[in-house]
Design a protein around this motif. Structure first.
Motif, PDB file in Angstrom:
ATOM      1  N   TYR A 185      -4.441  19.461  -5.622  1.00 17.67           N
ATOM      2  CA  TYR A 185      -5.333  18.476  -6.230  1.00 17.67           C
ATOM      3  C   TYR A 185      -4.679  17.863  -7.465  1.00 17.67           C
ATOM      4  CZ  TYR A 185      -9.589  16.224  -7.833  1.00 17.67           C
ATOM      5  OH  TYR A 185     -10.514  15.286  -8.225  1.00 17.67           O
ATOM      6  N   GLN A 186      -3.966  18.682  -8.240  1.00 19.59           N
ATOM      7  CA  GLN A 186      -3.271  18.160  -9.417  1.00 19.59           C
ATOM      8  C   GLN A 186      -2.214  17.136  -9.013  1.00 19.59           C
ATOM      9  OE1 GLN A 186      -1.788  21.189 -12.119  1.00 19.59           O
ATOM     10  NE2 GLN A 186      -0.201  19.825 -12.921  1.00 19.59           N
ATOM     11  N   LEU A 187      -1.471  17.424  -7.956  1.00 23.75           N
ATOM     12  CA  LEU A 187      -0.461  16.482  -7.480  1.00 23.75           C
ATOM     13  C   LEU A 187      -1.111  15.218  -6.911  1.00 23.75           C
ATOM     14  CD1 LEU A 187       2.024  18.989  -5.808  1.00 23.75           C
ATOM     15  CD2 LEU A 187       2.437  17.632  -7.878  1.00 23.75           C
ATOM     16  N   ALA A 188      -2.238  15.382  -6.227  1.00 27.20           N
ATOM     17  CA  ALA A 188      -2.945  14.214  -5.696  1.00 27.20           C
ATOM     18  C   ALA A 188      -3.451  13.328  -6.827  1.00 27.20           C
ATOM     19  CB  ALA A 188      -4.100  14.673  -4.809  1.00 27.20           C
ATOM     20  N   ARG A 189      -3.956  13.951  -7.877  1.00 29.76           N
ATOM     21  CA  ARG A 189      -4.441  13.169  -9.015  1.00 29.76           C
ATOM     22  C   ARG A 189      -3.289  12.419  -9.675  1.00 29.76           C
ATOM     23  NH1 ARG A 189      -7.067  16.961 -11.403  1.00 29.76           N
ATOM     24  NH2 ARG A 189      -5.462  17.538 -12.915  1.00 29.76           N
ATOM     25  N   GLU A 190      -2.127  13.070  -9.777  1.00 30.78           N
ATOM     26  CA  GLU A 190      -0.950  12.408 -10.341  1.00 30.78           C
ATOM     27  C   GLU A 190      -0.531  11.228  -9.458  1.00 30.78           C
ATOM     28  OE1 GLU A 190       3.769  13.356 -11.215  1.00 30.78           O
ATOM     29  OE2 GLU A 190       2.361  15.035 -11.061  1.00 30.78           O
ATOM     30  N   ALA A 191      -0.603  11.433  -8.132  1.00 29.98           N
ATOM     31  CA  ALA A 191      -0.247  10.355  -7.210  1.00 29.98           C
ATOM     32  C   ALA A 191      -1.203   9.184  -7.353  1.00 29.98           C
ATOM     33  CB  ALA A 191      -0.266  10.878  -5.773  1.00 29.98           C
ATOM     34  N   GLN A 192      -2.473   9.462  -7.537  1.00 29.89           N
ATOM     35  CA  GLN A 192      -3.451   8.384  -7.715  1.00 29.89           C
ATOM     36  C   GLN A 192      -3.165   7.602  -8.994  1.00 29.89           C
ATOM     37  OE1 GLN A 192      -7.680   9.316  -8.637  1.00 29.89           O
ATOM     38  NE2 GLN A 192      -8.132   8.215  -6.745  1.00 29.89           N
ATOM     39  N   GLU A 193      -2.826   8.312 -10.063  1.00 28.88           N
ATOM     40  CA  GLU A 193      -2.515   7.647 -11.327  1.00 28.88           C
ATOM     41  C   GLU A 193      -1.290   6.747 -11.205  1.00 28.88           C
ATOM     42  OE1 GLU A 193      -2.096  10.967 -13.919  1.00 28.88           O
ATOM     43  OE2 GLU A 193      -4.264  11.283 -14.168  1.00 28.88           O
ATOM     44  N   LYS A 194      -0.375   7.107 -10.304  1.00 28.08           N
ATOM     45  CA  LYS A 194       0.838   6.305 -10.092  1.00 28.08           C
ATOM     46  C   LYS A 194       0.633   5.212  -9.040  1.00 28.08           C
ATOM     47  CE  LYS A 194       4.071  10.045 -11.293  1.00 28.08           C
ATOM     48  NZ  LYS A 194       4.728   9.369 -12.409  1.00 28.08           N
ATOM     49  N   GLY A 195      -0.587   5.117  -8.512  1.00 29.41           N
ATOM     50  CA  GLY A 195      -0.865   4.081  -7.524  1.00 29.41           C
ATOM     51  C   GLY A 195      -0.299   4.336  -6.150  1.00 29.41           C
ATOM     52  N   ALA A 240       3.562  18.765   8.773  1.00 32.68           N
ATOM     53  CA  ALA A 240       2.761  17.765   9.486  1.00 32.68           C
ATOM     54  C   ALA A 240       1.338  17.707   8.944  1.00 32.68           C
ATOM     55  CB  ALA A 240       2.743  18.073  10.979  1.00 32.68           C
ATOM     56  N   CYS A 241       0.856  18.820   8.385  1.00 29.16           N
ATOM     57  CA  CYS A 241      -0.489  18.842   7.806  1.00 29.16           C
ATOM     58  C   CYS A 241      -0.579  17.971   6.562  1.00 29.16           C
ATOM     59  CB  CYS A 241      -0.881  20.279   7.441  1.00 29.16           C
ATOM     60  SG  CYS A 241      -1.050  21.384   8.862  1.00 29.16           S
ATOM     61  N   VAL A 242       0.554  17.656   5.964  1.00 25.48           N
ATOM     62  CA  VAL A 242       0.593  16.720   4.839  1.00 25.48           C
ATOM     63  C   VAL A 242       0.837  15.304   5.349  1.00 25.48           C
ATOM     64  CG1 VAL A 242       1.774  16.124   2.682  1.00 25.48           C
ATOM     65  CG2 VAL A 242       1.490  18.528   3.330  1.00 25.48           C
ATOM     66  N   GLU A 243       1.716  15.168   6.305  1.00 23.95           N
ATOM     67  CA  GLU A 243       2.121  13.842   6.772  1.00 23.95           C
ATOM     68  C   GLU A 243       0.975  13.057   7.401  1.00 23.95           C
ATOM     69  OE1 GLU A 243       5.337  14.822   9.317  1.00 23.95           O
ATOM     70  OE2 GLU A 243       6.702  15.342   7.670  1.00 23.95           O
ATOM     71  N   VAL A 244       0.143  13.715   8.186  1.00 30.21           N
ATOM     72  CA  VAL A 244      -0.937  12.998   8.873  1.00 30.21           C
ATOM     73  C   VAL A 244      -1.954  12.418   7.881  1.00 30.21           C
ATOM     74  CG1 VAL A 244      -2.848  13.228  10.497  1.00 30.21           C
ATOM     75  CG2 VAL A 244      -0.636  14.260  11.038  1.00 30.21           C
ATOM     76  N   PRO A 245      -2.465  13.194   6.909  1.00 29.32           N
ATOM     77  CA  PRO A 245      -3.364  12.579   5.925  1.00 29.32           C
ATOM     78  C   PRO A 245      -2.690  11.480   5.099  1.00 29.32           C
ATOM     79  CG  PRO A 245      -3.610  14.964   5.886  1.00 29.32           C
ATOM     80  CD  PRO A 245      -2.419  14.662   6.731  1.00 29.32           C
ATOM     81  N   LEU A 246      -1.401  11.644   4.805  1.00 32.93           N
ATOM     82  CA  LEU A 246      -0.701  10.611   4.047  1.00 32.93           C
ATOM     83  C   LEU A 246      -0.644   9.304   4.838  1.00 32.93           C
ATOM     84  CD1 LEU A 246       2.275  12.495   2.358  1.00 32.93           C
ATOM     85  CD2 LEU A 246       0.306  11.447   1.235  1.00 32.93           C
ATOM     86  N   GLU A 247      -0.424   9.389   6.133  1.00 36.14           N
ATOM     87  CA  GLU A 247      -0.364   8.176   6.943  1.00 36.14           C
ATOM     88  C   GLU A 247      -1.683   7.412   6.905  1.00 36.14           C
ATOM     89  OE1 GLU A 247       0.877   9.784  10.668  1.00 36.14           O
ATOM     90  OE2 GLU A 247       3.015   9.600  10.203  1.00 36.14           O
ATOM     91  N   ALA A 248      -2.777   8.133   6.664  1.00 33.85           N
ATOM     92  CA  ALA A 248      -4.088   7.489   6.615  1.00 33.85           C
ATOM     93  C   ALA A 248      -4.489   7.062   5.206  1.00 33.85           C
ATOM     94  CB  ALA A 248      -5.158   8.435   7.173  1.00 33.85           C
ATOM     95  N   MET A 249      -3.941   7.708   4.170  1.00 34.52           N
ATOM     96  CA  MET A 249      -4.465   7.519   2.822  1.00 34.52           C
ATOM     97  C   MET A 249      -3.450   7.012   1.801  1.00 34.52           C
ATOM     98  SD  MET A 249      -6.937  10.872   2.446  1.00 34.52           S
ATOM     99  CE  MET A 249      -8.186  11.241   3.676  1.00 34.52           C
ATOM    100  N   ALA A 250      -2.147   7.150   2.056  1.00 38.91           N
ATOM    101  CA  ALA A 250      -1.149   6.679   1.094  1.00 38.91           C
ATOM    102  C   ALA A 250      -1.084   5.150   1.117  1.00 38.91           C
ATOM    103  CB  ALA A 250       0.218   7.267   1.406  1.00 38.91           C
ATOM    104  N   SER A 251      -0.587   4.599   0.037  1.00 43.28           N
ATOM    105  CA  SER A 251      -0.473   3.138  -0.049  1.00 43.28           C
ATOM    106  C   SER A 251       0.552   2.623   0.957  1.00 43.28           C
ATOM    107  CB  SER A 251      -0.047   2.727  -1.462  1.00 43.28           C
ATOM    108  OG  SER A 251       1.297   3.111  -1.713  1.00 43.28           O
ATOM    109  N   GLU A 252       0.386   1.376   1.363  1.00 43.10           N
ATOM    110  CA  GLU A 252       1.317   0.779   2.320  1.00 43.10           C
ATOM    111  C   GLU A 252       2.732   0.723   1.747  1.00 43.10           C
ATOM    112  OE1 GLU A 252       0.971   0.146   5.405  1.00 43.10           O
ATOM    113  OE2 GLU A 252      -1.149   0.653   5.470  1.00 43.10           O
ATOM    114  N   GLN A 253       2.832   0.475   0.454  1.00 44.50           N
ATOM    115  CA  GLN A 253       4.150   0.425  -0.180  1.00 44.50           C
ATOM    116  C   GLN A 253       4.842   1.776  -0.109  1.00 44.50           C
ATOM    117  OE1 GLN A 253       4.093  -0.757  -4.295  1.00 44.50           O
ATOM    118  NE2 GLN A 253       6.323  -0.723  -4.497  1.00 44.50           N
ATOM    119  N   TRP A 254       4.095   2.839  -0.419  1.00 45.64           N
ATOM    120  CA  TRP A 254       4.707   4.175  -0.360  1.00 45.64           C
ATOM    121  C   TRP A 254       5.095   4.518   1.074  1.00 45.64           C
ATOM    122  CZ3 TRP A 254       4.204   8.756   2.139  1.00 45.64           C
ATOM    123  CH2 TRP A 254       4.938   9.824   1.638  1.00 45.64           C
ATOM    124  N   LEU A 255       4.199   4.227   2.014  1.00 46.17           N
ATOM    125  CA  LEU A 255       4.482   4.547   3.411  1.00 46.17           C
ATOM    126  C   LEU A 255       5.702   3.791   3.930  1.00 46.17           C
ATOM    127  CD1 LEU A 255       0.847   4.598   4.857  1.00 46.17           C
ATOM    128  CD2 LEU A 255       2.424   6.545   4.702  1.00 46.17           C
TER     129      LEU A 255
END
Length: 219
Positions: free
Chosen positions: A134-144, A185-200
Motif C-alpha cells: 500500500y505504501q508503494l501504491a501510494r507513492e506510485a499515485q503521488e508520481k502519477g 503475474a499477480c502484480v502485472e494483471v492489476p497493473l495492466e488494468a490500473m496503471a497509467s497508459e504512459q507507464w504501461l
C-alpha cells in the motif's frame, strides 16, 4: 558468547529449522515431534528446554518467518533507480521465490491456514507485505503512475487475493514450477488494468529492469 550459550542457540535454531520443514510438508496437526527431533539431531529434553509445547515451537517458526518477510520487504522498499511499481514487482517476486525455496516462509504460509493459528494472520507476513504494498501504491499515485480515480486499497487487495490463490496452487504443483513468475503475474494483471497508459507503454517497451546486484536469497 559463552560456549554453552552458543551451543544452546545452535540447538534451538536447528530445532526451529527442522520444525519448519515438517510443518511446511505436513501441517501443524500431522507434524511429528519425533521427525523434528531426528532431523535436528536434538533430544526431546533439549526441545522442551527451549519450547513448552508443539504449539510453542510452531509460534517460534512463525516468528522466524516474520523476520524473513521483513528482510524481503526491507530489501525492496528503497531500491535506488526503480519506480514504485518496479519495487513492488521485485518484492512480490521474491515472496514467490521464498515460498518455493525458503522452508521457513513455506511453513509460515502453511501454518497461518491452520485453525490453531487463524488469529495469527493479522500479525504475520501477509500483513507486513500488504502494508508495504500500500505504501508503494501510494507513492506510485503521488508520481502519477496510476490512471485517474484508481482505488489503492482495491489495487492492493486484488494482488493479495491473487497471491492467496497462487499460494494454494503452489501446494499442488511440481517442484519445477516457477512460483516467482506466478507471483509476478499477480502484480502485472492489476497493473495492466490500473496503471497509467504512459507507464504501461514504457513497461511494454522495456520490460522489468534487471534485479538489483545486491539481491540475496532468503533461503
Amino acid at each position: 558468547m559463552p560456549r554453552q550459550q552458543e551451543r544452546a542457540r545452535r540447538t534451538r535454531a536447528a530445532i526451529v529449522r527442522s520444525a519448519a520443514t515438517e510443518f511446511a510438508r505436513r501441517g501443524f496437526a500431522a507434524a511429528s515431534i519425533n521427525a523434528i527431533l531426528e532431523q535436528s539431531n536434538a533430544t526431546k529434553g533439549a526441545m522442551y528446554f527451549h519450547f513448552a509445547s508443539k504449539e510453542d515451537l510452531a509460534r517460534a517458526v512463525l516468528d522466524e518467518g516474520l523476520e524473513h518477510y521483513r528482510a524481503i520487504v526491507d530489501r525492496w522498499m528503497d531500491v535506488p533507480g526503480l519506480d514504485p511499481f518496479e519495487r513492488l514487482h521485485g518484492l512480490i517476486g521474491d515472496l514467490g521465490a521464498a515460498l518455493h525455496d525458503d522452508v521457513v516462509i513455506a511453513a509460515e504460509f502453511r501454518l497461518v491456514t491452520e485453525p490453531e493459528f487463524a488469529e495469527e494472520v493479522r500479525l504475520r507476513g501477509s500483513v507486513l507485505w500488504g502494508r508495504a504494498g500500500y505504501q508503494l501504491a501510494r507513492e506510485a499515485q503521488e508520481k502519477g503512475l496510476f490512471r485517474p480515480g484508481v482505488d489503492l486499497q482495491r489495487f492492493v487487495e486484488a494482488i493479495a487475493s491473487s497471491l492467496a490463490g497462487q499460494r494454494y496452487l503452489a501446494d499442488l504443483t511440481s517442484p519445477e514450477t516457477d512460483v516467482r513468475a506466478r507471483f509476478e503475474a499477480c502484480v502485472e494483471v492489476p497493473l495492466e488494468a490500473m496503471a497509467s497508459e504512459q507507464w504501461l507503454a514504457q513497461w511494454r517497451e522495456k520490460g522489468w529492469p534487471s534485479r538489483p546486484d545486491n539481491d540475496e536469497s532468503t533461503a
